[in-house]
Design a protein around this motif. Sequence first.
Motif, PDB file in Angstrom:
ATOM      1  N   TYR A 128      27.171  51.960  31.324  1.00 48.49           N
ATOM      2  CA  TYR A 128      27.640  50.615  31.691  1.00 48.49           C
ATOM      3  C   TYR A 128      26.506  49.801  32.310  1.00 48.49           C
ATOM      4  CZ  TYR A 128      29.938  47.001  34.499  1.00 48.49           C
ATOM      5  OH  TYR A 128      30.292  45.804  35.073  1.00 48.49           O
ATOM      6  N   TRP A 129      25.762  50.418  33.224  1.00 46.68           N
ATOM      7  CA  TRP A 129      24.676  49.721  33.915  1.00 46.68           C
ATOM      8  C   TRP A 129      23.596  49.270  32.930  1.00 46.68           C
ATOM      9  CZ3 TRP A 129      23.397  47.194  38.087  1.00 46.68           C
ATOM     10  CH2 TRP A 129      22.062  47.057  38.461  1.00 46.68           C
ATOM     11  N   GLN A 130      23.244  50.134  31.996  1.00 46.15           N
ATOM     12  CA  GLN A 130      22.238  49.765  31.015  1.00 46.15           C
ATOM     13  C   GLN A 130      22.701  48.588  30.160  1.00 46.15           C
ATOM     14  OE1 GLN A 130      19.084  50.823  30.779  1.00 46.15           O
ATOM     15  NE2 GLN A 130      19.508  52.021  32.622  1.00 46.15           N
ATOM     16  N   GLY A 139      23.810  36.516  27.868  1.00 46.86           N
ATOM     17  CA  GLY A 139      25.036  36.383  27.103  1.00 46.86           C
ATOM     18  C   GLY A 139      25.856  37.649  27.109  1.00 46.86           C
ATOM     19  N   GLY A 140      27.135  37.505  26.761  1.00 44.13           N
ATOM     20  CA  GLY A 140      28.010  38.655  26.633  1.00 44.13           C
ATOM     21  C   GLY A 140      28.613  39.150  27.923  1.00 44.13           C
ATOM     22  N   THR A 145      21.095  44.669  29.917  1.00 44.96           N
ATOM     23  CA  THR A 145      20.787  43.983  28.659  1.00 44.96           C
ATOM     24  C   THR A 145      21.442  42.604  28.620  1.00 44.96           C
ATOM     25  OG1 THR A 145      20.602  46.088  27.491  1.00 44.96           O
ATOM     26  CG2 THR A 145      20.976  44.128  26.155  1.00 44.96           C
ATOM     27  N   LYS A 146      22.682  42.554  29.050  1.00 46.92           N
ATOM     28  CA  LYS A 146      23.402  41.273  29.056  1.00 46.92           C
ATOM     29  C   LYS A 146      22.804  40.307  30.072  1.00 46.92           C
ATOM     30  CE  LYS A 146      27.717  43.515  27.677  1.00 46.92           C
ATOM     31  NZ  LYS A 146      29.072  43.951  28.124  1.00 46.92           N
TER      32      LYS A 146
END
Length: 435
Positions: free
Chosen positions: A84-86, A96-97, A90-91
């Motif tokens: 989840y953290w990774q 975005g996302g 990225t987001k």
Amino acid sequence: MAPFRARRTTVVLGSTALAASLLLTACGSGSGSGSTDSAGGKVTLTVDLFGTFGFKESGLYDEYMKTHPNITIKQTDTQDEGQYWQALQTKLAGGGGLADIQGLEVGRVASVLQKQADRFTDLRTLGLGGVNDELVAWKGAAVKTADGKVLGAGTDIGPEAICFRTDLFKAAGLPTDRTELAAKWSTWQGYLDLGKQYAAKAEAGNAWTDSAAGMFTAEVGQQKVRYSDEGGKPVYDSSPAVKTAWTDATALVADGLSAKLPQWTPEWNKAFTTGKFATLSCPAWMIGYIKGQAGDGGSGKWDIAPGPGRTGNWGGSYLTIPKTAKHPKEAAELVKWLTAKEQQTVLFTKQGSFPSSTGAQAAIKDVADPYFNNAPIGRIFSESAAAMPAQVLGTDDGVIGKAFTDALGEVERTNTAPDTAWKHALDNVKKASGS
């Protein structure tokens, strides 16, 4: 908060009357206002979490949507917090996302405050400046920046105990009385010693505990200073807490007491029903996870006793609102409601998520759980929380913890020598953190 010593009348977890009264009280604490920035005044709030927060499972989302008919809540979740953290990184990097509400684990808080505070909304700007005022003091302090911004609303904390399988204990000739077990494993050495007794009589394939990583994480969680000192300096390579927990965890492996199951994997999840391990280092939030994995067939087989040292903190979470949230006003209203003492009380009575709200802590101290043989979970976890240290949080706690638990996995599954695995852990911390 002093430990609870007096005898009290037991309140049964999941009682229909209790749950109903709590939810009725909870309804009154929410705001009825909603946004009209979407077609027809309807708003879909997105929530992205890890593990099992319990909001959906306990019916809180449904309750909120009943009283806020213009709101639809859609949750996505990832069981492994590391994954989840990774994905969150990225987001955040791409902008975005991101959901309207993102969960944040306590081990990531210092990193966010120091490196990514500008990516999250200061809750004061949404009327939530006092959202953490009724929580245990250190919970709110952890998400407050030096210039006063409030970046998260506190949910649960993770006081520790030991969950155990009564049927496997009986088969191996071990006692199942909680008080007797708590005395036998009052220290981690006592826990290892009892594990050896279990291993001598248990059926082949039934290990004492799931993994060295679980034991290590629980043991370091009992100390105020773990990976960084109070000045923020990394001390993971010299910390007595880390070295002692590492020694005990590698002894667990050497004595053949580990099932060698990486936590949060499909194999680990399946083992909750197949009897692959008899004990589990068990923060309060693990209760809901066990129920979800073991299902109805596990009811009455699992029990809970105070663990070594009778304290510790493993995990605990926050709700945050990214600056890119599409519906920050409505998100803030939901965050305020979900983290209020009434809802924190419901979450413990239904899921076992131990509240950070002092008011909710007072309300749940007499709760027992029929799934766990009517274990007095309110008392057990309240006493653990009362003795819990206010841990020093470093910017790379999550990275450091993962490096050590990954290295313990090497010891378990590839027979890597403990000294070699220790060096691998230190190298991986340096690579990941740049320190």
